[in-house]
Motif scaffolding. Structure first.
Motif, mmCIF file in Angstrom:
data_model
loop_
_atom_site.group_PDB
_atom_site.id
_atom_site.type_symbol
_atom_site.label_atom_id
_atom_site.label_comp_id
_atom_site.label_asym_id
_atom_site.label_seq_id
_atom_site.Cartn_x
_atom_site.Cartn_y
_atom_site.Cartn_z
ATOM 1 N N ASN A 434 -15.907 -63.462 23.946
ATOM 2 C CA ASN A 434 -16.840 -62.945 22.945
ATOM 3 C C ASN A 434 -18.214 -63.595 22.987
ATOM 4 O O ASN A 434 -19.139 -63.083 22.354
ATOM 5 C CB ASN A 434 -16.248 -63.117 21.540
ATOM 6 N N THR A 435 -18.340 -64.710 23.711
ATOM 7 C CA THR A 435 -19.645 -65.378 23.753
ATOM 8 C C THR A 435 -20.140 -65.545 25.179
ATOM 9 O O THR A 435 -21.160 -64.963 25.564
ATOM 10 C CB THR A 435 -19.578 -66.751 23.057
ATOM 11 N N TYR A 436 -19.418 -66.330 25.986
ATOM 12 C CA TYR A 436 -19.978 -66.709 27.274
ATOM 13 C C TYR A 436 -20.108 -65.535 28.234
ATOM 14 O O TYR A 436 -21.045 -65.490 29.033
ATOM 15 C CB TYR A 436 -19.124 -67.813 27.921
ATOM 16 N N CYS A 437 -19.197 -64.594 28.196
ATOM 17 C CA CYS A 437 -19.303 -63.443 29.095
ATOM 18 C C CYS A 437 -20.490 -62.554 28.759
ATOM 19 O O CYS A 437 -20.851 -61.684 29.560
ATOM 20 C CB CYS A 437 -18.013 -62.614 29.055
ATOM 21 N N HIS A 438 -21.095 -62.742 27.591
ATOM 22 C CA HIS A 438 -22.258 -61.939 27.197
ATOM 23 C C HIS A 438 -23.568 -62.676 27.435
ATOM 24 O O HIS A 438 -24.641 -62.166 27.094
ATOM 25 C CB HIS A 438 -22.148 -61.547 25.721
ATOM 26 N N VAL A 439 -23.487 -63.870 27.990
ATOM 27 C CA VAL A 439 -24.699 -64.637 28.298
ATOM 28 C C VAL A 439 -25.340 -64.079 29.559
ATOM 29 O O VAL A 439 -24.650 -63.743 30.526
ATOM 30 C CB VAL A 439 -24.348 -66.129 28.474
ATOM 31 N N TYR A 445 -19.423 -71.482 38.006
ATOM 32 C CA TYR A 445 -18.631 -72.702 37.991
ATOM 33 C C TYR A 445 -18.171 -73.030 36.572
ATOM 34 O O TYR A 445 -17.053 -73.525 36.369
ATOM 35 C CB TYR A 445 -19.430 -73.856 38.580
ATOM 36 N N VAL A 446 -19.025 -72.768 35.594
ATOM 37 C CA VAL A 446 -18.616 -72.956 34.207
ATOM 38 C C VAL A 446 -17.507 -71.971 33.844
ATOM 39 O O VAL A 446 -16.537 -72.319 33.165
ATOM 40 C CB VAL A 446 -19.831 -72.791 33.264
ATOM 41 N N MET A 447 -17.628 -70.729 34.317
ATOM 42 C CA MET A 447 -16.576 -69.739 34.074
ATOM 43 C C MET A 447 -15.261 -70.201 34.705
ATOM 44 O O MET A 447 -14.175 -70.023 34.126
ATOM 45 C CB MET A 447 -16.999 -68.385 34.636
ATOM 46 N N LYS A 478 -7.943 -53.924 24.314
ATOM 47 C CA LYS A 478 -9.383 -53.645 24.321
ATOM 48 C C LYS A 478 -10.169 -54.515 25.295
ATOM 49 O O LYS A 478 -11.305 -54.186 25.656
ATOM 50 C CB LYS A 478 -9.958 -53.806 22.917
ATOM 51 N N TYR A 479 -9.603 -55.650 25.729
ATOM 52 C CA TYR A 479 -10.352 -56.533 26.622
ATOM 53 C C TYR A 479 -10.127 -56.220 28.105
ATOM 54 O O TYR A 479 -10.927 -56.646 28.937
ATOM 55 C CB TYR A 479 -9.962 -57.997 26.374
ATOM 56 N N LEU A 480 -9.058 -55.506 28.424
ATOM 57 C CA LEU A 480 -8.679 -55.389 29.830
ATOM 58 C C LEU A 480 -9.615 -54.474 30.613
ATOM 59 O O LEU A 480 -10.189 -54.877 31.629
ATOM 60 C CB LEU A 480 -7.237 -54.882 29.931
ATOM 61 N N LYS A 481 -9.746 -53.248 30.192
ATOM 62 C CA LYS A 481 -10.545 -52.295 30.966
ATOM 63 C C LYS A 481 -12.020 -52.683 31.040
ATOM 64 O O LYS A 481 -12.610 -52.645 32.127
ATOM 65 C CB LYS A 481 -10.367 -50.882 30.395
ATOM 66 N N PRO A 482 -12.668 -53.085 29.933
ATOM 67 C CA PRO A 482 -14.100 -53.449 30.042
ATOM 68 C C PRO A 482 -14.350 -54.648 30.950
ATOM 69 O O PRO A 482 -15.359 -54.692 31.658
ATOM 70 C CB PRO A 482 -14.491 -53.757 28.583
ATOM 71 N N PHE A 483 -13.438 -55.635 30.929
ATOM 72 C CA PHE A 483 -13.688 -56.856 31.692
ATOM 73 C C PHE A 483 -13.145 -56.784 33.110
ATOM 74 O O PHE A 483 -13.589 -57.527 33.980
ATOM 75 C CB PHE A 483 -13.067 -58.060 30.984
ATOM 76 N N LEU A 484 -12.194 -55.894 33.379
ATOM 77 C CA LEU A 484 -11.587 -55.821 34.707
ATOM 78 C C LEU A 484 -12.148 -54.693 35.555
ATOM 79 O O LEU A 484 -12.224 -54.818 36.778
ATOM 80 C CB LEU A 484 -10.071 -55.651 34.569
ATOM 81 N N SER A 494 -14.024 -60.704 38.582
ATOM 82 C CA SER A 494 -13.216 -61.632 39.372
ATOM 83 C C SER A 494 -12.502 -62.635 38.483
ATOM 84 O O SER A 494 -11.329 -62.962 38.725
ATOM 85 C CB SER A 494 -14.119 -62.374 40.373
ATOM 86 N N GLN A 495 -13.184 -63.132 37.447
ATOM 87 C CA GLN A 495 -12.558 -64.101 36.556
ATOM 88 C C GLN A 495 -11.403 -63.470 35.783
ATOM 89 O O GLN A 495 -10.349 -64.080 35.608
ATOM 90 C CB GLN A 495 -13.610 -64.634 35.580
ATOM 91 N N MET A 496 -11.592 -62.233 35.331
ATOM 92 C CA MET A 496 -10.525 -61.540 34.611
ATOM 93 C C MET A 496 -9.345 -61.273 35.538
ATOM 94 O O MET A 496 -8.179 -61.405 35.139
ATOM 95 C CB MET A 496 -11.062 -60.225 34.044
ATOM 96 N N SER A 497 -9.618 -60.887 36.768
ATOM 97 C CA SER A 497 -8.558 -60.632 37.740
ATOM 98 C C SER A 497 -7.736 -61.886 37.986
ATOM 99 O O SER A 497 -6.490 -61.854 37.979
ATOM 100 C CB SER A 497 -9.175 -60.130 39.050
ATOM 101 N N SER A 498 -8.399 -63.010 38.203
ATOM 102 C CA SER A 498 -7.698 -64.271 38.459
ATOM 103 C C SER A 498 -6.902 -64.706 37.243
ATOM 104 O O SER A 498 -5.755 -65.178 37.370
ATOM 105 C CB SER A 498 -8.719 -65.344 38.851
ATOM 106 N N LEU A 499 -7.469 -64.536 36.051
ATOM 107 C CA LEU A 499 -6.780 -64.941 34.830
ATOM 108 C C LEU A 499 -5.504 -64.130 34.623
ATOM 109 O O LEU A 499 -4.442 -64.673 34.285
ATOM 110 C CB LEU A 499 -7.725 -64.776 33.635
#
Length: 888
Positions: A434-439, A445-447, A478-484, A494-499
């Protein structure tokens, strides 16, 4: 700073054209994401047309693509010849003829590229840099290359080519000796040279500076109009850009220097500074598409009056006499009005509520952006989320030792610690999504640190793992399709895929080691996996550009073990992937239906499917292929064998065909090969009517990406199965003969592995590849003049296979005359009149001409050694020759 990357290192040399294109694309993509009009596309973007014109029929095919810059060779010596070479016709004939889809047969075809739409500002990159793969170093060409101040681009456009062809057609209809007298209005698209980016130095080190022509404003207002300036870091100086200066500063080549007495330097020297990027601006007198510009003062030409003429010819009115007095009088009047209003009580002490609320909201938004999107806040939240979590394995071991926990019960935590871990996970996940992915300025590396934190928590606390599954499943996933699938940033996908991959792996691992007797995860985990697979039916086809990370997640999850592969088979993922890739279902058998329903992916879309092919190939390799070995194609005794629970013979998992002869213990994902009973859908794909279509896609992706799992699959299904083996060989040879010679490197690698498979089908493969009508020796003979680079790579492929497998060498010398002819041809290219002193690599050369390289010399030496070995064997077998040798 580019998308999702570290800030650009200003001390590291960047390629100027690549940097320019990336900046332009990044800004326009960002504007488009805000639903605003793109800026640079209107200025720099043009399009070219890739045309194929059949000669024996009226059909023609055309494909249009956009460009930001034109990349031109410099070997021609001048810009006009390079442009002619860029749009030059190429005849596809004989074996290289084009297959007309409408006539359903091969036709002699003219293939050419011409410019469809010219941009307002034309950027041309001169290809002065090259990487030599043979010597493993970058190179720069400082050859002489001239370019005009005024460039007419009309002859290189589709419209200009059509006009020229029309005139030639009319001329051909006249009687011999007659000339077409009428001179139709000739198309013009004139461009003026307005900028040159110069590179000074070598390939690995150098310096960029620019020459720019001032062209803004009117000459009356702007005294620098049409003057040239040199921009060199912080220095800007005017330069008299005469023709001689332009040649000296920008054309490159050699020059004669005054030789000082006692100097050992040569009189003729090489200019190491030369033009790299040319910028041309279209004139208004041609037919070049231009972006409409606003008039000088915002009014049309029709409304030009006396005041307009005054504005065009004089400086702004603010500098006119008396103008400052008028400004001061206006400010005085405004101050007097404010004083009178305060005295009369017109202004209340309290701000109007509507205005006050708007200001408060603006202030809160500013403070939120200032405090939430800052590095200090990120560090604080990260410290808060990780302070109570055992991060390192050493800390976890000490913790378990102090509590005297056994190694089989490492995840046991007290209820207080579980609550603390769950709180840390809630903070981490909510902050990350809700915060860092919108920066805007994200740090990958922080991700990665946040992902490690989440994985660390769920690995230590099963309750936290269950909470994360519930969190992702909430509100309809609600988080899967927008982030993946939909996120424009590759780092987020890539981060969502790895997670997701690590989360599901953790769930299955904890289910096996926990108290669940079935060993299966919870129904919520299964529902999550089912939802992710359901995206393949609708959402993935709608986002093919961003689907690489989705398939990477599925591929990495499958490679965690056979249990994951079985689960994916049960959820019918394999059939869904084939439906997505080919556009047809496994139940269709008619060839006409297959061709009609088959998906036609573009080359850019195909490049995103590497992980999809890894997934399919791994699932195929996990299946036991021994039931499909043909009865008369039993494996050779030399090949290591193993037996599964059903007593079916199959290739040993540690021994992939074509990967060598030493038997080793299986390691990594290879330990899972051949362990499962083959499902019906895999059998239909590999051994059914869909086999040619799937093999075509698999060979294509290997040609693009050199995927090791795809290579294992192709060699695995070829082993002891003549029918499938021949399909793979035919498809590989077909692409080997038709694609560009710059793309043959991976296909050669595939052919070497196929030829080196030691089974009873090896002789069949060798016969087709070496001596067949579409084989490599036949290809060498047909391409020796028209495409010598392809002919050389075919010889190199055979030499590489022969050096790795004795059977290949023996078969190659079955007809020694043909092999001797190929070796002599290569020798003539290296030593005869065809010798060229070039540092280019034959595998990466942009043209079809063979280049003499160190690798080519090594290949020739190995080929000669093979011939010498063969002649020695003949001498030893012939007693007459042997006696003659003794007598002598």
């Amino acid at each position: 700073k580019f998308w999702g990357e570290q800030p650009v290192n200003v001390r590291e040399q960047q390629d100027a054209c690549e940097f320019f294109i990336q900046i332009v694309d990044q800004i326009d993509e960002f504007l488009d994401s805000l639903h605003k009009e793109k800026i640079f596309s209107k200025i720099f973007q043009g399009s070219f047309s890739d045309q194929k014109i059949c000669q024996g029929c009226p059909h023609r095919y055309e494909r249009e693509e956009t460009f930001i810059s034109l990349d031109l060779q410099i070997k021609s010596g001048n810009l006009q010849d390079s442009l002619l070479h860029y749009v030059q016709d190429e005849m596809l004939e004989h074996d290289n003829a084009y297959f007309c889809d409408k006539c359903r047969q091969k036709r002699n075809t003219i293939k050419r590229t011409c410019i469809k739409k010219l941009p307002a500002t034309l950027v041309i990159q001169l290809k002065r840099f090259h990487y030599d793969w043979e010597t493993n170093r970058a190179m720069k060409f400082d050859d002489y290359f001239s370019f005009p101040r005024v460039l007419d681009m009309a002859p290189y456009t589709a419209e200009g080519r059509a006009q020229l062809e029309s005139r030639e057609s009319m001329q051909s209809k006249l009687s011999p000796g007659l000339t077409l007298q009428t001179n139709p209005s000739r198309l013009t698209a004139n461009y003026d040279l307005v900028g040159v980016v110069v590179h000074s130095g070598q390939a690995n080190a150098g310096h960029y500076y620019s020459f720019i022509k001032e062209r803004k404003g009117h000459s009356v207002v702007n005294s620098n109009k049409n003057k040239w300036f040199k921009f060199n870091d912080t220095t800007v100086e005017e330069i008299n850009m005469t023709d001689e200066t332009l040649e000296t500063e920008c054309f490159g080549g050699k020059f004669k220097a005054k030789k000082k007495e006692g100097s050992n330097l040569p009189e003729e020297r090489q200019r190491y500074w030369n033009g790299y990027i040319l910028v041309y601006e279209a004139r208004n007198d041609g037919k070049t598409p231009r972006t409409p510009k606003k008039s000088f003062c915002g009014t049309s030409r029709r409304s030009v009056g006396q005041n307009m003429v005054r504005r065009l010819t004089l400086p702004p009115r603010i500098s006119e006499p008396g103008r400052d007095n008028l400004v001061r009088e206006s400010l005085t009047e405004l101050s007097d009005l404010l004083d009178k209003g305060e005295k009369q009580g017109l202004f209340s002490s309290r701000m109007p509520p509507l205005i006050e609320r708007g200001i408060r909201e603006d202030n809160m938004r500013f403070m939120q952006n200032r405090d939430l999107y800052c590095e200090d806040y990120y560090k604080f939240v990260y410290s808060l989320a990780t302070v109570n979590v055992l991060s390192s394995s050493a800390e976890r071991r000490r913790h378990r030792s102090s509590r005297r926990l056994s190694s089989s019960n490492t995840s046991t935590l007290s209820s207080q610690n579980q609550a603390m871990y769950i709180s840390s996970l809630q903070l981490s996940v909510n902050f990350f999504f809700n915060t860092y992915c919108h920066v805007r300025n994200r740090d990958k590396y922080v991700m990665g640190d946040w992902e490690d934190t989440v994985i660390n928590i769920i690995n230590q606390c099963p309750a936290a793992c269950d909470w994360l599954v519930s969190f992702l499943a909430a509100d309809g996933y609600k988080y899967l399709k927008p982030f993946l699938l939909e996120a424009p940033s590759r780092d987020i996908r890539s981060q969502m895929s790895s997670l997701l991959e690590k989360l599901l792996s953790c769930c299955y691992k904890q289910a096996r080691s926990g108290g669940n007797k079935s060993g299966r995860p919870s129904s919520e985990v299964e529902s999550l996996l089912k939802y992710l697979i359901s995206l393949l039916h609708t959402d993935v086809p709608n986002n093919p550009k961003y689907c690489a990370q989705y398939f990477r997640f599925l591929s990495m999850f499958a490679q965690t073990g056979l249990e994951a592969v079985i689960e994916l088979f049960n959820l019918e993922l394999f059939s869904s992937c084939i439906k997505f890739l080919l556009g047809v279902s496994l139940d269709q058998d008619s060839n006409q239906e297959l061709e009609r329903a088959r998906n036609k992916w573009t080359s850019s879309q195909v490049r995103e499917f590497s992980h999809l092919h890894s997934l399919l190939s791994f699932m195929i390799l996990c299946c036991d292929m021994s039931p499909h070995i043909e009865p008369n194609q039993e494996p050779s005794p030399a090949r290591a064998m193993t037996t599964d629970s059903e007593n079916n013979s199959m290739p040993a998992p540690s021994k992939i065909p074509g990967k060598g002869t030493e038997a080793k213990e299986p390691s990594g994902i290879e330990a899972y090969y051949g362990k499962l009973h083959m499902p019906a859908e895999v059998s239909k794909l590999v051994y059914g009517s869909l086999c040619p279509m799937y093999i075509s896609e698999a060979v294509t992706i290997y040609r693009e990406h050199s995927n090791s799992i795809v290579l294992d699959m192709l060699t695995g299904v070829s082993h002891c199965c003549k029918e499938v083996s021949m399909v793979i060989i035919d498809e590989t040879l077909k692409q080997y003969a038709n694609i560009s010679s710059t793309e043959l490197r991976h296909l050669s690698h595939l052919l070497v592995h196929l030829l080196c498979i030691s089974d009873t089908v090896q002789q069949n493969r060798l016969e087709v590849v070496v001596y067949g009508k579409t084989g490599l020796l036949e290809l060498v003979q047909s391409c020796q003049k028209s495409d010598s680079s392809r002919a050389y790579q075919a010889i190199k492929c055979l030499v590489s296979a022969s050096s790795k497998n004795q059977t290949v060498k023996e078969h190659l010398l079955v007809e020694p005359s043909r092999w001797e002819w190929a070796v002599n041809w290569l020798k003539s290219k290296m030593e005869g009149a065809y010798w060229t002193d070039s540092n280019s690599s034959n595998e990466d050369s942009t043209n079809r001409t063979f280049h003499r390289t160190t690798s080519a010399q090594v290949t020739l030496d190995e080929a000669n050694a093979m011939l010498a070995e063969f002649e020695h064997d003949i001498d030893m077998e012939d007693p007459d020759k042997k006696n003659m040798s003794v007598d002598s």
